[in-house]
Design a protein around this motif. Structure first.
Motif, mmCIF file in Angstrom:
data_model
loop_
_atom_site.group_PDB
_atom_site.id
_atom_site.type_symbol
_atom_site.label_atom_id
_atom_site.label_comp_id
_atom_site.label_asym_id
_atom_site.label_seq_id
_atom_site.Cartn_x
_atom_site.Cartn_y
_atom_site.Cartn_z
ATOM 1 N N UNK B 1 63.221 -25.334 3.248
ATOM 2 C CA UNK B 1 62.895 -25.401 1.814
ATOM 3 C C UNK B 1 63.641 -26.547 1.158
ATOM 4 N N UNK B 2 63.146 -26.975 0.001
ATOM 5 C CA UNK B 2 63.688 -28.157 -0.656
ATOM 6 C C UNK B 2 64.247 -27.781 -2.034
ATOM 7 N N UNK B 3 64.935 -28.740 -2.630
ATOM 8 C CA UNK B 3 65.498 -28.579 -3.971
ATOM 9 C C UNK B 3 64.818 -29.585 -4.898
ATOM 10 N N UNK B 4 64.425 -29.129 -6.075
ATOM 11 C CA UNK B 4 63.724 -29.992 -7.034
ATOM 12 C C UNK B 4 64.578 -30.192 -8.274
ATOM 13 N N UNK B 5 64.719 -31.457 -8.682
ATOM 14 C CA UNK B 5 65.424 -31.769 -9.927
ATOM 15 C C UNK B 5 64.415 -32.318 -10.928
ATOM 16 N N UNK B 6 64.440 -31.792 -12.140
ATOM 17 C CA UNK B 6 63.575 -32.320 -13.193
ATOM 18 C C UNK B 6 64.345 -33.461 -13.853
ATOM 19 N N UNK B 7 63.813 -34.677 -13.720
ATOM 20 C CA UNK B 7 64.527 -35.877 -14.178
ATOM 21 C C UNK B 7 64.156 -36.184 -15.624
ATOM 22 N N UNK B 8 65.141 -36.155 -16.483
ATOM 23 C CA UNK B 8 64.895 -36.423 -17.907
ATOM 24 C C UNK B 8 64.940 -37.922 -18.169
ATOM 25 N N UNK B 9 64.044 -38.378 -19.030
ATOM 26 C CA UNK B 9 64.068 -39.778 -19.466
ATOM 27 C C UNK B 9 63.536 -39.835 -20.884
ATOM 28 N N UNK B 10 63.710 -40.990 -21.516
ATOM 29 C CA UNK B 10 63.245 -41.099 -22.903
ATOM 30 C C UNK B 10 62.043 -42.040 -23.031
ATOM 31 N N UNK B 11 61.369 -42.283 -21.913
ATOM 32 C CA UNK B 11 60.233 -43.191 -21.928
ATOM 33 C C UNK B 11 60.620 -44.605 -21.556
ATOM 34 N N UNK B 28 73.208 -27.046 -2.144
ATOM 35 C CA UNK B 28 72.314 -26.269 -1.277
ATOM 36 C C UNK B 28 72.026 -26.961 0.063
ATOM 37 N N UNK B 29 72.440 -28.210 0.207
ATOM 38 C CA UNK B 29 72.282 -28.940 1.469
ATOM 39 C C UNK B 29 70.836 -28.937 1.968
ATOM 40 N N UNK B 30 69.920 -29.019 1.024
ATOM 41 C CA UNK B 30 68.502 -29.120 1.373
ATOM 42 C C UNK B 30 67.996 -30.465 0.843
ATOM 43 N N UNK B 31 66.906 -30.976 1.386
ATOM 44 C CA UNK B 31 66.373 -32.247 0.859
ATOM 45 C C UNK B 31 66.076 -32.128 -0.631
ATOM 46 N N UNK B 32 66.450 -33.162 -1.394
ATOM 47 C CA UNK B 32 66.325 -33.126 -2.856
ATOM 48 C C UNK B 32 65.201 -34.055 -3.313
ATOM 49 N N UNK B 33 64.285 -33.512 -4.094
ATOM 50 C CA UNK B 33 63.247 -34.329 -4.719
ATOM 51 C C UNK B 33 63.501 -34.409 -6.214
ATOM 52 N N UNK B 34 63.248 -35.605 -6.777
ATOM 53 C CA UNK B 34 63.349 -35.778 -8.231
ATOM 54 C C UNK B 34 61.947 -35.822 -8.787
ATOM 55 N N UNK B 85 65.050 -24.086 -4.947
ATOM 56 C CA UNK B 85 65.934 -24.319 -6.090
ATOM 57 C C UNK B 85 65.265 -25.334 -7.013
ATOM 58 N N UNK B 86 65.221 -25.017 -8.305
ATOM 59 C CA UNK B 86 64.667 -25.932 -9.307
ATOM 60 C C UNK B 86 65.721 -26.068 -10.397
ATOM 61 N N UNK B 87 66.206 -27.284 -10.622
ATOM 62 C CA UNK B 87 67.302 -27.410 -11.587
ATOM 63 C C UNK B 87 67.190 -28.698 -12.391
ATOM 64 N N UNK B 88 68.005 -28.765 -13.433
ATOM 65 C CA UNK B 88 68.085 -29.957 -14.281
ATOM 66 C C UNK B 88 69.429 -29.923 -14.993
ATOM 67 N N UNK B 89 69.849 -31.083 -15.477
ATOM 68 C CA UNK B 89 71.023 -31.130 -16.349
ATOM 69 C C UNK B 89 70.666 -30.411 -17.647
ATOM 70 N N UNK B 90 71.617 -29.649 -18.184
ATOM 71 C CA UNK B 90 71.353 -28.874 -19.398
ATOM 72 C C UNK B 90 71.209 -29.811 -20.598
ATOM 73 N N UNK B 91 70.123 -29.699 -21.313
ATOM 74 C CA UNK B 91 69.877 -30.540 -22.495
ATOM 75 C C UNK B 91 68.744 -29.912 -23.281
ATOM 76 N N UNK B 92 68.448 -30.460 -24.451
ATOM 77 C CA UNK B 92 67.343 -29.886 -25.223
ATOM 78 C C UNK B 92 66.019 -30.053 -24.485
#
Lengths: 250, 313
Positions: B1-11, B28-34, B85-92
């Protein structure tokens, strides 16, 4: 136009909670409780929309035990028309409450649901988004202004770096930020009258919703405190310390 | 299984907190996708350059120009079955989207995790940072946001594979109308090395600007404010530091006329060095300040500004 608001009973925001000696939880025995402040903003906004003639009925719902009657009485005293208590002996977590609110929404069919953006005990800030997702409704979180025209709500949201304005087709879920409004003070006669109003009670177990906790609380502790440093007597001494001891090139 | 990061940007730019989310995800030592929703080539390149990630998934569509929570949530759900695992840095941004995702995956969400431990166990704060809870998730998928100041930034230099993915159909019941940005030449508050913050003691919007702006300019610092100062109209809401605003952890935090309410200290107590300047010797801010100066800010700040040798870059 019916608006549903949800009210959480939390430790009063002025109180600094203490951890139980065995670290199992916080000690809230005998501690003053009240309406979650963000939920008061949600109630206030619903009442203002009614006073503007844009809504006809405001219904408040709370989840917990019979002690939650006090926060529902507060909502009634502020001016909501009806109150519902969904009773559950066990502590309900965010996902469970979102599912339970969904059943209340299905029964009450409100056009708009306004919730506080987060509660000041768990600080999770999940409920509105979870509910909107479960209902497949539009969502606008952290609202600082709401404008209702027909079946569209135009909402300005407070986001990192500025604001964002969205238009939502109703029914929709909105979560209230502190700057949405200033909640009214509850007058004593209103509180007295609210005591006489009926509160409808529904047993959560009769709603057919799985509401087991998904998160186990293993331990509660006080965070390590940041230590106080030293007092300096002048701007010159401050700069000397920052330059010399901290190596900051100022 | 893999880990997903939701990448925030402002355009225009990738948010630097994504690098910190990568460090958190490596637990988690799993492959990470952004996952990047919308965005331009510069954002995709910046995402692909973060060390430790496996792939960048890029979804581009007209309706992702101003990504709505509903659309980003649906995008995440369209690929969620690949991830544990699905994660992101905490922000609005992330806290608007991920609870919607977690509910639709029928899992609990862990908001603003301070630390990640074995067996899906996390430390997070409650009661505005006055307590720490150790919690364990019993769900099969972990959905969380992380408190980015607690995680080091992953280094750059990677050249990860970029895969274009399809975005689900737009959610038409919500429409983006407009946005306002606090236009400023100053560094972004959340990633600035120095932050100068003002409280209600500044007394007016004019004084807030007149007293604090020259100091911030000379230090190359971001400007912050307490909720009291924002509520009083002295400063815009988007520079509010604290529990309901931005959480910062700069090298140097200068609190000017700030009393030190927990609501505020929640957002700055991870700063490396805290300087407090306040006329009230009993202000709680002094209890967490490395250097405290009891002084009239209207005298101390101009003197401090004048004494700083040169503008920093």
């Amino acid at each position: 136009m019916k608006i549903l608001v949800a009210v959480k009973r939390v430790v009063d925001y002025n109180i600094k909670v203490r951890v139980k000696p065995d670290g199992s939880n916080v000690d809230i025995d005998g501690v003053k409780m009240g309406v979650n402040p963000f939920d008061e903003n949600a109630i206030e906004e619903a009442l203002r929309l009614k006073e503007q003639g844009k809504a006809t009925e405001v219904v408040a719902v709370s989840f917990g035990t019979q002690v939650n009657q006090d926060v529902l009485r507060h909502a009634l005293a502020m001016g909501v028309d009806r109150a519902i208590l969904v009773e559950s002996a066990e502590k309900l977590q965010s996902l469970a409450v979102a599912k339970l609110i969904k059943t209340v929404v299905e029964r009450e069919q409100p056009d708009l649901i306004i919730l506080g953006k987060q509660s000041i005990d768990d600080d999770a800030g999940q409920m509105g988004q979870m509910l909107a997702g479960l209902l497949n409704y539009p969502q606008a979180t952290f609202a600082s202004s709401i404008n209702l025209e027909g079946k569209v709500a135009t909402v300005t949201r407070e986001v990192d770096g500025g604001t964002e304005t969205l238009a939502l087709d109703l029914p929709a879920v909105i979560t209230a930020d502190l700057r949405l409004n200033e909640p009214r003070f509850v007058k004593l006669p209103n509180l007295m009258m609210a005591r006489k109003k009926p509160i409808e009670t529904i047993n959560a177990d009769t709603l057919g919703i799985e509401h087991e906790p998904r998160l186990k609380l293993l331990k509660v502790s006080e965070p390590p405190a940041r230590k106080a440093g030293i007092r300096v007597s002048s701007v010159e001494e401050l700069l000397t310390k920052l330059r010399g001891e901290e190596g900051i090139n100022l | 299984m893999r880990t997903l990061i939701i990448a925030e940007h402002n355009g225009k730019l990738l948010n630097p907190a994504v690098q910190k989310a990568v460090t958190a995800a490596q637990f988690w030592q799993a492959p990470i996708d952004l996952l990047v929703a919308g965005g331009n080539d510069a954002i995709i390149q910046a995402a692909a350059s973060i060390n430790g990630i496996s792939r960048v998934l890029h979804a581009n569509a007209a309706h992702l120009a101003h990504p709505l929570a509903e659309d980003v949530a649906n995008l995440i759900l369209s690929i969620a079955s690949d991830y544990q695992v699905i994660l992101a840095a905490h922000s609005s941004f992330s806290r608007n989207i991920l609870p919607r995702v977690s509910a639709l995956l029928d899992v609990a969400m862990i908001s603003d995790a301070l630390a990640i431990q074995e067996n899906n166990t996390y430390i997070r704060s409650g009661f505005t940072g006055s307590i720490h809870n150790v919690i364990q998730s019993t769900d099969h998928v972990q959905v969380l946001t992380v408190h980015s100041s607690r995680f080091a930034a992953a280094s750059l230099g990677n050249n990860a594979e970029v895969i274009n993915i399809d975005a689900p159909a737009p959610f038409t019941k919500t429409r983006w109308v407009s946005e306002t940005h606090n236009l400023s030449d100053r560094p972004a508050l959340s990633s600035a090395k120095i932050v100068v913050s003002g409280g209600r003691s500044l007394g007016s919007a004019e004084k807030f600007e007149e007293v604090l702006a020259p100091l911030a300019t000379k230090l190359g610092a971001a400007l912050g404010a307490t909720r009291a100062a924002v509520d009083a109209g002295y400063a815009p809401n988007d520079i509010q530091v604290g529990q309901t605003g931005v959480v910062v952890a700069p090298e140097l935090y200068i609190a000017v006329g700030v009393s030190g309410a927990v609501q505020h200290t929640y957002g700055m107590k991870d700063s490396k060095i805290v300087v407090a300047i306040n006329q009230d010797p009993d202000a709680p801010i002094f209890q967490i300040a490395d250097y405290g100066l009891v002084s009239d800010l209207f005298e101390a700040i101009p003197a401090l500004t004048a004494a700083i040798k040169q503008p920093l870059q």
